[in-house]
Design a protein around this motif. Structure first.
Motif, PDB file in Angstrom:
ATOM      1  N   VAL A   1       8.773  18.975  -4.440  1.00  0.00           N
ATOM      2  CA  VAL A   1       9.079  18.581  -2.998  1.00  0.00           C
ATOM      3  C   VAL A   1       8.173  17.390  -2.711  1.00  0.00           C
ATOM      4  CG1 VAL A   1       9.124  19.304  -0.848  1.00  0.00           C
ATOM      5  CG2 VAL A   1       9.710  20.821  -2.336  1.00  0.00           C
ATOM      6  N   LEU A   2       7.083  17.216  -3.258  1.00  0.00           N
ATOM      7  CA  LEU A   2       6.088  16.372  -3.119  1.00  0.00           C
ATOM      8  C   LEU A   2       6.592  15.216  -3.718  1.00  0.00           C
ATOM      9  CD1 LEU A   2       2.506  18.166  -3.120  1.00  0.00           C
ATOM     10  CD2 LEU A   2       3.800  17.163  -1.147  1.00  0.00           C
ATOM     11  N   ILE A   3       6.914  15.068  -4.861  1.00  0.00           N
ATOM     12  CA  ILE A   3       7.337  14.024  -5.537  1.00  0.00           C
ATOM     13  C   ILE A   3       8.696  13.344  -4.624  1.00  0.00           C
ATOM     14  CG2 ILE A   3       8.685  13.252  -7.564  1.00  0.00           C
ATOM     15  CD1 ILE A   3       7.173  15.300  -8.949  1.00  0.00           C
ATOM     16  N   ILE A   4       9.677  14.238  -4.170  1.00  0.00           N
ATOM     17  CA  ILE A   4      10.404  13.583  -3.550  1.00  0.00           C
ATOM     18  C   ILE A   4       9.980  12.867  -2.146  1.00  0.00           C
ATOM     19  CG2 ILE A   4      12.629  14.306  -1.824  1.00  0.00           C
ATOM     20  CD1 ILE A   4      13.087  16.583  -3.955  1.00  0.00           C
ATOM     21  N   MET A   5       8.865  13.576  -1.616  1.00  0.00           N
ATOM     22  CA  MET A   5       8.347  12.795  -0.448  1.00  0.00           C
ATOM     23  C   MET A   5       7.827  11.541  -0.705  1.00  0.00           C
ATOM     24  SD  MET A   5       6.741  16.075   1.606  1.00  0.00           S
ATOM     25  CE  MET A   5       5.661  15.326   2.718  1.00  0.00           C
ATOM     26  N   SER A   6       7.125  11.502  -2.033  1.00  0.00           N
ATOM     27  CA  SER A   6       6.549  10.365  -2.560  1.00  0.00           C
ATOM     28  C   SER A   6       7.715   9.073  -2.673  1.00  0.00           C
ATOM     29  CB  SER A   6       5.785  10.380  -3.841  1.00  0.00           C
ATOM     30  OG  SER A   6       4.873  11.393  -3.679  1.00  0.00           O
ATOM     31  N   VAL A   7       8.766   9.690  -3.068  1.00  0.00           N
ATOM     32  CA  VAL A   7       9.902   8.673  -3.406  1.00  0.00           C
ATOM     33  C   VAL A   7      10.406   8.071  -2.150  1.00  0.00           C
ATOM     34  CG1 VAL A   7      12.403   8.599  -4.139  1.00  0.00           C
ATOM     35  CG2 VAL A   7      10.902   9.754  -5.554  1.00  0.00           C
ATOM     36  N   GLU A   8      10.395   8.930  -1.076  1.00  0.00           N
ATOM     37  CA  GLU A   8      10.646   8.669   0.347  1.00  0.00           C
ATOM     38  C   GLU A   8       9.514   7.492   0.684  1.00  0.00           C
ATOM     39  OE1 GLU A   8      13.382   9.323   2.084  1.00  0.00           O
ATOM     40  OE2 GLU A   8      13.821  10.257   0.133  1.00  0.00           O
ATOM     41  N   LEU A   9       8.550   7.661   0.562  1.00  0.00           N
ATOM     42  CA  LEU A   9       7.349   6.705   0.958  1.00  0.00           C
ATOM     43  C   LEU A   9       7.604   5.488   0.253  1.00  0.00           C
ATOM     44  CD1 LEU A   9       5.075   7.644   2.626  1.00  0.00           C
ATOM     45  CD2 LEU A   9       3.520   7.716   0.615  1.00  0.00           C
ATOM     46  N   MET A  10       8.066   5.286  -0.941  1.00  0.00           N
ATOM     47  CA  MET A  10       8.445   4.092  -1.790  1.00  0.00           C
ATOM     48  C   MET A  10       9.537   3.459  -0.928  1.00  0.00           C
ATOM     49  SD  MET A  10       8.024   5.623  -5.575  1.00  0.00           S
ATOM     50  CE  MET A  10       8.606   4.379  -6.601  1.00  0.00           C
ATOM     51  N   LEU A  11      10.654   4.171  -0.794  1.00  0.00           N
ATOM     52  CA  LEU A  11      11.726   3.793   0.159  1.00  0.00           C
ATOM     53  C   LEU A  11      11.290   3.059   1.275  1.00  0.00           C
ATOM     54  CD1 LEU A  11      14.516   6.571  -0.827  1.00  0.00           C
ATOM     55  CD2 LEU A  11      14.338   3.973  -1.485  1.00  0.00           C
ATOM     56  N   ALA A  12      10.475   3.891   1.979  1.00  0.00           N
ATOM     57  CA  ALA A  12      10.170   3.154   3.503  1.00  0.00           C
ATOM     58  C   ALA A  12       9.352   2.072   3.200  1.00  0.00           C
ATOM     59  CB  ALA A  12       9.260   4.329   4.036  1.00  0.00           C
TER      60      ALA A  12
ATOM     61  N   ILE B   1       0.865  -1.165   0.131  1.00  0.00           N
ATOM     62  CA  ILE B   1       0.093   0.045   0.002  1.00  0.00           C
ATOM     63  C   ILE B   1       0.705   1.160  -0.068  1.00  0.00           C
ATOM     64  CG2 ILE B   1      -1.708   1.384   1.450  1.00  0.00           C
ATOM     65  CD1 ILE B   1      -2.951  -1.604   2.255  1.00  0.00           C
ATOM     66  N   LEU B   2       2.007   1.410   0.869  1.00  0.00           N
ATOM     67  CA  LEU B   2       2.514   2.528   0.767  1.00  0.00           C
ATOM     68  C   LEU B   2       3.734   2.634  -0.362  1.00  0.00           C
ATOM     69  CD1 LEU B   2       4.548   2.379   4.360  1.00  0.00           C
ATOM     70  CD2 LEU B   2       3.204   4.158   3.439  1.00  0.00           C
TER      71      LEU B   2
ATOM     72  N   THR C   1      20.120   5.327   4.863  1.00  0.00           N
ATOM     73  CA  THR C   1      21.238   6.161   4.423  1.00  0.00           C
ATOM     74  C   THR C   1      21.015   6.656   3.301  1.00  0.00           C
ATOM     75  OG1 THR C   1      22.545   4.515   5.997  1.00  0.00           O
ATOM     76  CG2 THR C   1      23.853   6.178   4.873  1.00  0.00           C
ATOM     77  N   ILE C   2      20.623   5.739   2.517  1.00  0.00           N
ATOM     78  CA  ILE C   2      21.135   6.390   0.881  1.00  0.00           C
ATOM     79  C   ILE C   2      19.564   7.323   0.615  1.00  0.00           C
ATOM     80  CG2 ILE C   2      20.392   5.822  -1.479  1.00  0.00           C
ATOM     81  CD1 ILE C   2      22.126   3.133  -0.888  1.00  0.00           C
ATOM     82  N   ALA C   3      18.687   7.015   1.463  1.00  0.00           N
ATOM     83  CA  ALA C   3      17.490   7.966   1.205  1.00  0.00           C
ATOM     84  C   ALA C   3      17.822   9.273   1.709  1.00  0.00           C
ATOM     85  CB  ALA C   3      16.371   7.165   1.882  1.00  0.00           C
ATOM     86  N   ALA C   4      18.410   9.282   2.855  1.00  0.00           N
ATOM     87  CA  ALA C   4      18.991  10.502   3.516  1.00  0.00           C
ATOM     88  C   ALA C   4      19.908  11.394   2.454  1.00  0.00           C
ATOM     89  CB  ALA C   4      19.549  10.245   4.748  1.00  0.00           C
ATOM     90  N   ALA C   5      20.786  10.769   1.939  1.00  0.00           N
ATOM     91  CA  ALA C   5      21.611  11.403   0.958  1.00  0.00           C
ATOM     92  C   ALA C   5      20.860  11.830  -0.186  1.00  0.00           C
ATOM     93  CB  ALA C   5      22.858  10.487   0.806  1.00  0.00           C
ATOM     94  N   GLU C   6      20.016  10.910  -0.735  1.00  0.00           N
ATOM     95  CA  GLU C   6      19.249  11.369  -1.882  1.00  0.00           C
ATOM     96  C   GLU C   6      18.341  12.748  -1.632  1.00  0.00           C
ATOM     97  OE1 GLU C   6      15.627   9.204  -2.464  1.00  0.00           O
ATOM     98  OE2 GLU C   6      15.336  11.103  -3.145  1.00  0.00           O
ATOM     99  N   VAL C   7      17.747  12.380  -0.448  1.00  0.00           N
ATOM    100  CA  VAL C   7      16.888  13.681  -0.135  1.00  0.00           C
ATOM    101  C   VAL C   7      17.584  15.222   0.113  1.00  0.00           C
ATOM    102  CG1 VAL C   7      15.530  14.828   1.571  1.00  0.00           C
ATOM    103  CG2 VAL C   7      14.984  12.466   1.060  1.00  0.00           C
TER     104      VAL C   7
END
Lengths: 102, 636
Positions: free
Chosen positions: A29-40, A13-14, A69-75
């Protein structure tokens, strides 16, 4: 004990929410947040599999740590790009950034 | 002692003169004309020495096969082939060389007067030297390859000299026409030579004869090969259907017409067939039948066209084609003697006719009989000489043409049939008719162009005495037909005992054939006198009455027009089709096609790049999904 399927369904679902966000949103910014959601979502999968399939090993957990770690760097990188974009174009709407089209 | 083994010097002398004139000619006094003349005189003297040697050899009575000299040219040992720069001097070559060197000498001397003051005076003598070098090589060559090289050599000289005044468009076009037309025949000659070599493995003429006599060639193969050789002769000797270049070749200076397009080069075809007569003899009789048929066609064609032409040199040119046809008929009857005899006397009287016309042209600056007339009183000696030439060509007894023509009639009678003799007799009548017409229109009657007539003057001595010498020779050379005359001069006998194929042919004077030809000539002369004598009124009336026939003849049976039509309609159409194929199929489709395809796909595909991030994201997402589905499907 919560069955494995619940975790997998939550991850799916996430992930779907993340894909939807990437495709539907126009704000960078919202797209980046969505990417973060996928990573989570992926991280949840890793941790769930690690706990249910091989509890005595840490391979899945280590992968989850790497992903964070990579998500942090990517953001960090992505937000810097968005910042430069906004400075140059005074917009963060990705539809308006189409200089490379035909 | 200089003798027959020095034959190689004969081409070398004029060739050296050519090279010297080409390199330093313009620094020499008088542009070096004396060098060309000197080389020619030296060649003639050398020929006399060789002739004396030959006669001494013949006196021993032994079988004489000719003397060979020369050096190796191209040793191709891997192919087992040796190509020699080899020369063969025998009786056949001797007769031909007598014409080439003697007439050649007279004509280069005559040219001093005729070409005087021309801006390319030196170049003229250089090319004349090259021509004589090529011609003597052609005559003396002992192998077909060298003969072919010399054959093309005389062709290029002919081209250069016809187009000598190439600033004039007709001259340049006539030169091209001559070169291209003869080239059609030359391709045949080359194919014939290759065919003969392929089986025999040698180019040597004598060895090829031996090979053929031993049955080395199958009859059909040999027939094809000799017909190919004959194609070369048809082109060079202006036989129908390749005769069209010779009348146009008269655009060249008159000495060139006399030497190349009358006395020497054009008879090379006759010489070639004479030289290879053993092959024609071994081949299927159809080969010689072709020779006769083309000869007869040519004779009648040229005689009828000659009747109406008005350019003095063109008439003489048609008479040359006429003579060449006669020689071919003689060869078709396997009479090398008759053909070579005619060739020999023809060399003198035809050169005479051309040089005398040259005097007329030089004196009046006109060459159309419509503007001439009444020149007898202004140019008496030229008129006399021209008259001798006309009577020789017409073949009135006792001029040389009569005896040679008689030999041909004899040969036709004994080897061919009565129809051929009848056909030839009619052509003889026509010959007498148009030759007499030419004389009457040029030298008698009322002057048709006052200005030209007042301007007319007799030629200078340097142009007059070669003409008179030739006139004397045209009168007397025919007597060589008789054994007694030949013996008195130190020959084994008449020309039939000197040049012959297989066995000597003595000349027999038979009242029957002589009567036929004398009657034909006399009637011809009489009709000409009636038609064109005085005001030429009957001739004009005839031309009016038979206007279509007159036009047909005036246009040479429209053969030129027909060839032009073929070139315009067939050759150019084929050319345009090929050009279209090249442009549309090869270039536009084959080369531009793939390039255009790249351009098109590049254009079509660029629309994929929308520049919108969501599109790319969607593409990536759907790509992942599709890959996932495919991978799962394959797994299952």
């Amino acid at each position: 004990m919560i069955p494995l399927e619940h975790f997998l369904v939550l991850g799916a679902i996430l992930f779907s929410l993340g894909v939807y966000g990437v495709l539907a949103r126009r704000n960078a910014v919202l797209i980046i947040m969505s990417v973060e959601l996928m990573l989570a979502a992926v991280s949840i999968n890793f941790v769930a599999f690690a706990g249910y399939i091989a509890p005595e090993e840490f391979r899945g957990l280590v992968f989850a740590l790497f992903v964070i770690t990579i998500a942090a760097a990517e953001v960090g990188l992505a937000l810097a790009i968005v910042l430069r974009l906004f400075r140059n174009r005074t917009t963060s709407n990705v539809d308006e950034v189409d200089t490379l089209r035909w | 002692m200089i003798g027959m083994e020095h034959a190689w010097l004969l081409p070398v002398l004029p060739f050296s003169s050519f090279v010297i004139l080409l390199l330093v000619g313009k620094y020499l006094p008088r542009r070096g004309d004396w060098l060309a003349i000197g080389a020619m005189v030296a060649a003639f003297v050398l020929f006399l020495f060789m002739m004396a040697d030959l006669l001494g050899e013949l006196e021993t009575g032994a079988e004489f096969e000719g003397v060979r000299s020369g050096i190796q040219w191209l040793p191709l040992e891997e192919l087992g082939l040796e190509i020699r720069l080899g020369f063969l001097f025998d009786q056949l070559a001797a007769v031909m060389l007598a014409v080439v060197t003697f007439v050649g000498t007279l004509i280069v001397i005559y040219s001093m007067g005729y070409m005087k003051g021309d801006p390319r005076y030196g170049w003229f003598f250089a090319v004349m030297s090259l021509f004589l070098a090529s011609m003597t090589t052609l005559v003396l060559a002992d192998n077909l390859l060298l003969l072919y090289a010399a054959w093309e050599g005389v062709g290029i000289c002919s081209y250069l000299l016809i187009g000598f005044w190439h600033e004039r468009r007709p001259a340049a076009e006539a030169a091209k026409k001559a070169f291209i037309t003869t080239r059609i025949g030359d391709v045949g000659l080359l194919i014939g030579i290759i065919l003969l070599w392929r089986e025999a493995g040698t180019f040597d003429i004598r060895e090829i004869f031996e090979f053929a006599r031993g049955g080395g060639y199958s009859p059909e193969y040999l027939t094809l090969a000799v017909l190919m050789l004959f194609a070369g002769a048809v082109g060079k000797s202006a036989q129908f259907p390749l005769h069209v270049w010779l009348p146009d070749a008269m655009e060249g200076p008159t000495p060139v017409s006399a030497l190349i397009h009358a006395a020497t080069m054009v008879v090379a075809g006759v010489y070639l067939v004479s030289r290879t007569m053993p092959l024609f003899d071994l081949a299927d009789p159809v080969a010689l039948a072709v020779v006769v048929a083309l000869g007869l066609t040519t004779v009648m064609l040229s005689a009828t066209i000659g009747l109406v032409q008005t350019d003095i040199k063109r008439v003489v040119a048609y008479s040359t084609i006429n003579s060449l046809g006669l020689m071919m008929v003689a060869l078709g009857a396997k009479s090398v003697t008759a053909a070579m005899f005619y060739l020999f006397v023809h060399g003198f009287f035809k050169a005479l006719l051309f040089l005398a016309s040259g005097n007329v042209i030089h004196g009046t600056e006109r060459q159309d009989v419509k503007e001439l007339g009444g020149l007898q009183s202004e140019m008496p000696l030229t008129a006399l000489a021209f008259g001798v030439g006309v009577l020789s060509m017409a073949g009135l007894i006792p001029f040389s043409g009569f005896w040679a023509k008689d030999a041909i009639l004899h040969a036709a009678q004994s080897h061919l049939n009565a129809a051929v003799v009848g056909w030839l007799s009619f052509s003889i009548f026509l010959t007498a008719l148009y030759m007499a017409r030419l004389y009457l229109l040029t030298f008698t009657g009322r002057p048709r162009d006052k200005h030209a007539h007042e301007h007319a003057h007799e030629a200078p001595p340097v142009m007059l005495w070669p003409v008179l010498t030739l006139a004397v020779l045209s009168t007397v050379t025919g007597f060589w037909a008789f054994d007694q005359v030949g013996e008195a001069l130190g020959f084994p006998g008449g020309i039939g005992r000197f040049v012959f194929f297989e066995e000597p042919e003595s000349f027999h004077f038979t009242a029957g054939t002589a009567a036929i030809s004398i009657v034909a000539v006399v009637v011809g002369l009489a009709v000409a006198l009636w038609a064109w004598g005085g005001e030429a009124a009957p001739a004009r009336r005839l031309a009016e009455t038979f206007r279509p026939v007159h036009n047909l003849l005036l246009n040479g049976y429209y053969i030129d027009r027909f060839y032009q039509w073929i070139i315009d309609r067939v050759v150019l159409l084929a050319g345009r089709t090929l050009a279209w194929f090249d442009r549309v199929v090869v270039n536009d489709t084959g080369v531009d096609g793939p390039a255009g395809l790249g351009v098109f796909w590049g254009y079509a595909m660029k629309f994929v790049q929308t520049g919108r991030l969501p599109n790319y994201a969607l593409a990536i997402a759907s790509g992942v999904v599709i890959i996932a589905i495919v991978v799962l499907a394959v797994r299952v």
